[in-house]
Motif scaffolding. Sequence first.
Motif, PDB file in Angstrom:
ATOM      1  N   VAL A   1      35.883  37.488  46.176  1.00 28.23           N
ATOM      2  CA  VAL A   1      36.471  38.511  45.323  1.00 28.23           C
ATOM      3  C   VAL A   1      36.719  37.954  44.008  1.00 28.23           C
ATOM      4  O   VAL A   1      36.694  38.225  43.065  1.00 28.23           O
ATOM      5  CB  VAL A   1      37.804  39.106  46.117  1.00 28.23           C
ATOM      6  N   LEU A   2      37.543  36.530  44.164  1.00 27.25           N
ATOM      7  CA  LEU A   2      37.872  36.133  42.963  1.00 27.25           C
ATOM      8  C   LEU A   2      36.634  35.559  42.040  1.00 27.25           C
ATOM      9  O   LEU A   2      36.674  35.837  40.940  1.00 27.25           O
ATOM     10  CB  LEU A   2      38.425  34.489  43.166  1.00 27.25           C
ATOM     11  N   GLN A   3      35.525  35.347  42.401  1.00 28.68           N
ATOM     12  CA  GLN A   3      34.375  34.797  41.960  1.00 28.68           C
ATOM     13  C   GLN A   3      33.792  36.139  41.164  1.00 28.68           C
ATOM     14  O   GLN A   3      33.408  36.129  40.072  1.00 28.68           O
ATOM     15  CB  GLN A   3      33.186  34.419  42.937  1.00 28.68           C
ATOM     16  N   LYS A   4      33.700  37.377  41.926  1.00 27.54           N
ATOM     17  CA  LYS A   4      33.247  38.628  41.292  1.00 27.54           C
ATOM     18  C   LYS A   4      34.269  39.046  40.250  1.00 27.54           C
ATOM     19  O   LYS A   4      33.781  39.766  39.410  1.00 27.54           O
ATOM     20  CB  LYS A   4      33.122  39.750  42.284  1.00 27.54           C
ATOM     21  N   LEU A   5      35.484  38.699  40.265  1.00 30.01           N
ATOM     22  CA  LEU A   5      36.505  39.256  39.023  1.00 30.01           C
ATOM     23  C   LEU A   5      36.565  38.445  38.227  1.00 30.01           C
ATOM     24  O   LEU A   5      37.680  38.511  37.359  1.00 30.01           O
ATOM     25  CB  LEU A   5      37.737  39.634  39.829  1.00 30.01           C
ATOM     26  N   GLY A   6      36.071  37.339  38.132  1.00 27.26           N
ATOM     27  CA  GLY A   6      35.944  36.071  36.922  1.00 27.26           C
ATOM     28  C   GLY A   6      37.257  35.530  37.106  1.00 27.26           C
ATOM     29  O   GLY A   6      37.894  35.237  36.152  1.00 27.26           O
ATOM     30  N   GLN A   7      37.550  35.083  38.280  1.00 26.01           N
ATOM     31  CA  GLN A   7      38.870  34.331  38.610  1.00 26.01           C
ATOM     32  C   GLN A   7      40.027  34.935  38.090  1.00 26.01           C
ATOM     33  O   GLN A   7      41.061  34.233  37.570  1.00 26.01           O
ATOM     34  CB  GLN A   7      38.727  32.854  37.783  1.00 26.01           C
ATOM     35  N   ASP A   8      40.308  36.191  38.255  1.00 28.12           N
ATOM     36  CA  ASP A   8      41.297  36.848  37.582  1.00 28.12           C
ATOM     37  C   ASP A   8      42.346  37.094  39.022  1.00 28.12           C
ATOM     38  O   ASP A   8      42.090  37.941  39.695  1.00 28.12           O
ATOM     39  CB  ASP A   8      41.057  38.239  37.242  1.00 28.12           C
ATOM     40  N   LYS A   9      43.378  36.112  38.982  1.00 30.04           N
ATOM     41  CA  LYS A   9      44.069  36.026  40.372  1.00 30.04           C
ATOM     42  C   LYS A   9      44.862  37.360  40.546  1.00 30.04           C
ATOM     43  O   LYS A   9      45.236  37.583  41.554  1.00 30.04           O
ATOM     44  CB  LYS A   9      44.953  34.778  40.313  1.00 30.04           C
ATOM     45  N   PHE A  10      45.418  37.699  39.341  1.00 30.97           N
ATOM     46  CA  PHE A  10      46.245  39.192  39.592  1.00 30.97           C
ATOM     47  C   PHE A  10      45.559  40.326  40.215  1.00 30.97           C
ATOM     48  O   PHE A  10      46.132  40.658  41.180  1.00 30.97           O
ATOM     49  CB  PHE A  10      46.850  39.522  38.204  1.00 30.97           C
ATOM     50  N   SER A  11      44.505  40.593  39.723  1.00 26.30           N
ATOM     51  CA  SER A  11      43.545  41.520  40.273  1.00 26.30           C
ATOM     52  C   SER A  11      43.042  41.336  41.499  1.00 26.30           C
ATOM     53  O   SER A  11      43.002  42.222  42.579  1.00 26.30           O
ATOM     54  CB  SER A  11      42.319  41.557  39.479  1.00 26.30           C
ATOM     55  N   ALA A  12      42.696  40.087  42.074  1.00 25.18           N
ATOM     56  CA  ALA A  12      42.252  39.690  43.395  1.00 25.18           C
ATOM     57  C   ALA A  12      43.409  39.837  44.210  1.00 25.18           C
ATOM     58  O   ALA A  12      43.437  40.266  45.357  1.00 25.18           O
ATOM     59  CB  ALA A  12      41.812  38.219  43.325  1.00 25.18           C
TER      60      ALA A  12
END
Length: 117
Positions: A66-77
């Motif tokens: 999930v982190l990879q697909k969201l571009g390392q956006d930790k808040f969204s993940a």
Amino acid sequence: MRHNKNRHKLSRDSAHRKALLRNLCKEVIEHERIKTTEAKAKALKPEIEQLITLSKGGDLHARRQVLQKLGQDKFSAYKLIEDIAPRYMERPGGYTRILKLGPRKSDATEMVLIELV
């Protein structure tokens, strides 16, 4: 053979399309409802549903994917895995809804509201 391999291209090259879909996914996760064009919403729907299905697992590998697909956006993940995914544990799919709003005034493009069910 490439039968039925048509994806939504959105008149963009692959890197631009990937960035656009990543940003739209982040916005849907953050706000749980966004207003966009019909073409973008139809391209976004399988992406966001795949992310939700992936995050329902909740294990470390799923979190990293999930982190990879969201571009390392930790808040969204974090929000996706901890807040959104548990809501859909009993649901086998169909996590998003597309509601038509009518044409945009400037160029008459069909606008829609894509939201989490």
